[in-house]
Design a protein around this motif. Structure first.
Motif, PDB file in Angstrom:
ATOM      1  N   ILE A  14       1.088  10.691   8.316  1.00  0.00           N
ATOM      2  CA  ILE A  14       2.008   9.687   7.770  1.00  0.00           C
ATOM      3  C   ILE A  14       1.432   9.095   6.493  1.00  0.00           C
ATOM      4  N   GLY A  15       0.140   8.828   6.490  1.00  0.00           N
ATOM      5  CA  GLY A  15      -0.508   8.292   5.296  1.00  0.00           C
ATOM      6  C   GLY A  15      -0.431   9.240   4.117  1.00  0.00           C
ATOM      7  N   MET A  16      -0.635  10.529   4.364  1.00  0.00           N
ATOM      8  CA  MET A  16      -0.567  11.519   3.280  1.00  0.00           C
ATOM      9  C   MET A  16       0.864  11.689   2.791  1.00  0.00           C
ATOM     10  N   LEU A  17       1.820  11.692   3.702  1.00  0.00           N
ATOM     11  CA  LEU A  17       3.213  11.867   3.308  1.00  0.00           C
ATOM     12  C   LEU A  17       3.777  10.608   2.665  1.00  0.00           C
ATOM     13  N   GLN A  18       3.192   9.464   2.956  1.00  0.00           N
ATOM     14  CA  GLN A  18       3.644   8.208   2.388  1.00  0.00           C
ATOM     15  C   GLN A  18       3.645   8.266   0.865  1.00  0.00           C
ATOM     16  N   SER A  19       2.639   8.942   0.287  1.00  0.00           N
ATOM     17  CA  SER A  19       2.559   8.997  -1.165  1.00  0.00           C
ATOM     18  C   SER A  19       3.612   9.919  -1.764  1.00  0.00           C
ATOM     19  N   CYS A  20       4.327  10.659  -0.941  1.00  0.00           N
ATOM     20  CA  CYS A  20       5.392  11.536  -1.435  1.00  0.00           C
ATOM     21  C   CYS A  20       6.685  10.764  -1.673  1.00  0.00           C
ATOM     22  N   ILE A  21       6.785   9.572  -1.171  1.00  0.00           N
ATOM     23  CA  ILE A  21       8.021   8.816  -1.258  1.00  0.00           C
ATOM     24  C   ILE A  21       8.258   8.372  -2.698  1.00  0.00           C
ATOM     25  N   VAL A  22       9.477   8.527  -3.149  1.00  0.00           N
ATOM     26  CA  VAL A  22       9.849   8.113  -4.494  1.00  0.00           C
ATOM     27  C   VAL A  22      10.053   6.607  -4.502  1.00  0.00           C
ATOM     28  N   SER A  23       9.503   5.966  -5.524  1.00  0.00           N
ATOM     29  CA  SER A  23       9.600   4.523  -5.650  1.00  0.00           C
ATOM     30  C   SER A  23      10.366   4.176  -6.922  1.00  0.00           C
ATOM     31  N   GLU A  24      10.989   3.031  -6.936  1.00  0.00           N
ATOM     32  CA  GLU A  24      11.680   2.562  -8.133  1.00  0.00           C
ATOM     33  C   GLU A  24      10.778   1.704  -9.009  1.00  0.00           C
ATOM     34  N   LYS A  25       9.529   1.542  -8.601  1.00  0.00           N
ATOM     35  CA  LYS A  25       8.573   0.781  -9.400  1.00  0.00           C
ATOM     36  C   LYS A  25       7.715   1.762 -10.182  1.00  0.00           C
ATOM     37  N   PRO A  26       7.422   1.429 -11.447  1.00  0.00           N
ATOM     38  CA  PRO A  26       6.607   2.354 -12.257  1.00  0.00           C
ATOM     39  C   PRO A  26       5.195   2.497 -11.712  1.00  0.00           C
ATOM     40  N   ASN A  27       4.635   3.704 -11.851  1.00  0.00           N
ATOM     41  CA  ASN A  27       3.289   3.972 -11.354  1.00  0.00           C
ATOM     42  C   ASN A  27       2.311   4.325 -12.478  1.00  0.00           C
ATOM     43  N   ILE A  28       2.704   4.141 -13.727  1.00  0.00           N
ATOM     44  CA  ILE A  28       1.836   4.412 -14.872  1.00  0.00           C
ATOM     45  C   ILE A  28       1.473   3.077 -15.508  1.00  0.00           C
ATOM     46  N   ASP A  29       0.193   2.927 -15.848  1.00  0.00           N
ATOM     47  CA  ASP A  29      -0.367   1.638 -16.245  1.00  0.00           C
ATOM     48  C   ASP A  29       0.457   0.866 -17.267  1.00  0.00           C
ATOM     49  N   PHE A  30       0.853   1.470 -18.369  1.00  0.00           N
ATOM     50  CA  PHE A  30       1.598   0.752 -19.397  1.00  0.00           C
ATOM     51  C   PHE A  30       2.828   0.075 -18.818  1.00  0.00           C
ATOM     52  N   PHE A  31       3.528   0.762 -17.954  1.00  0.00           N
ATOM     53  CA  PHE A  31       4.771   0.243 -17.402  1.00  0.00           C
ATOM     54  C   PHE A  31       4.523  -0.761 -16.279  1.00  0.00           C
ATOM     55  N   GLN A  32       3.404  -0.635 -15.576  1.00  0.00           N
ATOM     56  CA  GLN A  32       3.069  -1.570 -14.494  1.00  0.00           C
ATOM     57  C   GLN A  32       2.575  -2.896 -15.047  1.00  0.00           C
ATOM     58  N   ASN A  33       1.699  -2.844 -16.044  1.00  0.00           N
ATOM     59  CA  ASN A  33       0.984  -4.030 -16.500  1.00  0.00           C
ATOM     60  C   ASN A  33       1.532  -4.623 -17.792  1.00  0.00           C
ATOM     61  N   SER A  34       2.616  -4.097 -18.270  1.00  0.00           N
ATOM     62  CA  SER A  34       3.149  -4.509 -19.560  1.00  0.00           C
ATOM     63  C   SER A  34       4.000  -5.758 -19.430  1.00  0.00           C
TER      64      SER A  34
END
Length: 167
Positions: A14-34
């Motif tokens: 479940i933990g490994m598959l959890q990271s496969c889930i698509v999120s609507e939040k950005p996961n790249i630094d510029f977009f997360q911390n901007s």
């Protein structure tokens, strides 16, 4: 003991598959911390679990007729994050480029492919490249950002770029 082992394997899966889930939040630094105003922009992000995905990615690349250089590059990747942006703007892309320049990413190539611009930037420390950012954009407002972490050499990246440029 067998029940404990099954519970552990279930939680791990479940933990490994959890990271496969698509999120609507950005996961790249510029977009997360901007502090950038992203009004109207929609994000879809995926963290690719490399332990599960490497064999599938390599098989798909070979079936698509990709070069062995590209397949070998996947072998050296340790983490891949993908972010798609809908309703982006040229201004946002320019700000992202400035962010990369400020954070010591070097532009290695810009390739025009099927009407899209593919930009490859790397963060290099001597001969070691630990991070490669690939930006795919077209004249539309849709963009894809790929953040690849791994242990690459300049020769690895150059061979991959040359194999894509020749097609």
């Amino acid at each position: 003991m067998k029940t404990l082992k099954n519970i552990f394997l279930t939680i791990l899966t479940i933990g490994m598959l959890q990271s496969c889930i698509v999120s609507e939040k950005p996961n790249i630094d510029f977009f997360q911390n901007s502090k950038y105003d992203f009004k109207g922009v929609q994000f879809a992000s995926i963290n690719v679990p490399m332990a599960l995905a490497k064999s599938y990615i390599k098989k798909a690349l070979r079936e698509e007729g990709e070069s062995e250089e590209t397949v070998n590059l996947v072998k050296k990747a340790s983490k891949i994050k993908v972010l798609t942006v809908t309703n982006g703007s040229q201004e946002m892309l320019n700000d992202y480029t400035q962010y990369l320049n400020d954070n010591h990413y070097e532009e290695w190539a810009t390739i025009k492919h099927d009407g899209d611009n593919v930009n490859i930037r790397v963060k290099q420390d001597g001969d070691a490249i630990k991070n490669m950012l690939i930006t795919v954009g077209s004249n539309s407002k849709d963009m894809v950002f790929v953040d690849v972490k791994g242990n690459f050499t300049p020769d690895d990246i150059s061979k991959m770029i040359n194999s894509v440029s020749v097609k």
